[in-house]
Design a protein around this motif. Structure first.
Motif, PDB file in Angstrom:
ATOM      1  N   LEU A  26       0.890  -1.313   0.005  1.00 15.70           N
ATOM      2  CA  LEU A  26      -0.108   0.052  -0.121  1.00 15.70           C
ATOM      3  C   LEU A  26       0.933   1.289   0.021  1.00 15.70           C
ATOM      4  N   LYS A  27       1.729   1.306   0.641  1.00 10.25           N
ATOM      5  CA  LYS A  27       2.907   2.321   0.993  1.00 10.25           C
ATOM      6  C   LYS A  27       3.378   2.589  -0.585  1.00 10.25           C
ATOM      7  N   LEU A  28       3.828   1.442  -1.198  1.00  6.08           N
ATOM      8  CA  LEU A  28       4.504   1.297  -2.566  1.00  6.08           C
ATOM      9  C   LEU A  28       3.598   1.892  -3.662  1.00  6.08           C
ATOM     10  N   SER A  29       2.323   1.573  -3.536  1.00 12.97           N
ATOM     11  CA  SER A  29       1.192   2.060  -4.411  1.00 12.97           C
ATOM     12  C   SER A  29       1.217   3.602  -4.655  1.00 12.97           C
ATOM     13  N   ASP A  30       1.743   4.109  -3.719  1.00 12.65           N
ATOM     14  CA  ASP A  30       1.539   5.751  -3.808  1.00 12.65           C
ATOM     15  C   ASP A  30      -0.063   6.182  -3.990  1.00 12.65           C
ATOM     16  N   GLY A  31      -0.638   5.815  -2.922  1.00 13.55           N
ATOM     17  CA  GLY A  31      -2.058   6.294  -2.977  1.00 13.55           C
ATOM     18  C   GLY A  31      -3.071   5.503  -3.998  1.00 13.55           C
ATOM     19  N   LEU A  32      -2.430   4.090  -4.357  1.00 11.16           N
ATOM     20  CA  LEU A  32      -3.102   3.289  -5.453  1.00 11.16           C
ATOM     21  C   LEU A  32      -2.937   4.009  -6.852  1.00 11.16           C
ATOM     22  N   SER A  33      -1.897   4.640  -6.961  1.00 13.06           N
ATOM     23  CA  SER A  33      -1.694   5.119  -8.223  1.00 13.06           C
ATOM     24  C   SER A  33      -0.821   4.490  -9.109  1.00 13.06           C
ATOM     25  N   LYS A  34      -0.132   3.610  -8.532  1.00 10.46           N
ATOM     26  CA  LYS A  34       0.745   2.478  -9.266  1.00 10.46           C
ATOM     27  C   LYS A  34       0.232   1.312  -9.223  1.00 10.46           C
ATOM     28  N   LEU A  35      -0.149   0.564 -10.656  1.00  7.42           N
ATOM     29  CA  LEU A  35      -0.880  -0.201 -10.808  1.00  7.42           C
ATOM     30  C   LEU A  35      -0.416  -1.760 -10.020  1.00  7.42           C
ATOM     31  N   LYS A  36       0.839  -2.060 -10.166  1.00  7.79           N
ATOM     32  CA  LYS A  36       1.418  -3.316  -9.618  1.00  7.79           C
ATOM     33  C   LYS A  36       1.338  -3.465  -7.979  1.00  7.79           C
ATOM     34  N   PRO A  37       1.718  -2.346  -7.467  1.00  4.83           N
ATOM     35  CA  PRO A  37       1.955  -2.571  -6.202  1.00  4.83           C
ATOM     36  C   PRO A  37       0.485  -2.265  -5.438  1.00  4.83           C
TER      37      PRO A  37
END
Length: 104
Positions: free
Chosen positions: A20-31
Motif C-alpha cells: 500500500l505504501k509502495l502504491s503511492d495512494g493506489l496510483s501505481k498498478l502493480k503495488p
C-alpha cells in the motif's frame, strides 16, 4: 493449524501495508494489485483461524503482528526513524501478542 493461519494472516497484513505504501495512494498498478491481494489473503487466513480461536484473541494477535511488523518493515525499507520510545512501544505490542498466545 489455526495458529499457523493466524501468523500467515498477520504476515499478509504486513505485506499489504508494505505494498500500500509502495502504491503511492493506489496510483501505481502493480503495488496496488499486490496490496489488494495481500489484504485479501490476510482476511482469508484470519477467517480460517477464527474457526478454532476466539475472535478477540485472534483479532488482537492479527493486528499486533500487522502493527509491529509494519513498523519494522517501515524502518527497514523506508528508513523510518528508530528511537528508544518507538522500540519500547513496539516491544509492548509484541509482549501483548505473546501474552495473548500464552493465555489462550
Amino acid at each position: 493449524m489455526a495458529w499457523m493461519f493466524l501468523v500467515l494472516a498477520g504476515m499478509g497484513e504486513m505485506l499489504g501495508m508494505l505494498f500500500l505504501k509502495l502504491s503511492d495512494g493506489l496510483s501505481k498498478l502493480k503495488p496496488s494489485i499486490f496490496a489488494l491481494l495481500s489484504g485479501s489473503l490476510s482476511f482469508y487466513f484470519l477467517s480460517l483461524s477464527l474457526k478454532d480461536l476466539p475472535v478477540g484473541t485472534a483479532y488482537g494477535i492479527w493486528t499486533g503482528i500487522g502493527s509491529a511488523g509494519t513498523v519494522i518493515l517501515g524502518i527497514l525499507f523506508f528508513k523510518e526513524k528508530v528511537n528508544t520510545k518507538r522500540i519500547f512501544f513496539v516491544s509492548c505490542i509484541i509482549a501483548g501478542v505473546v501474552g495473548l498466545k500464552l493465555v489462550s
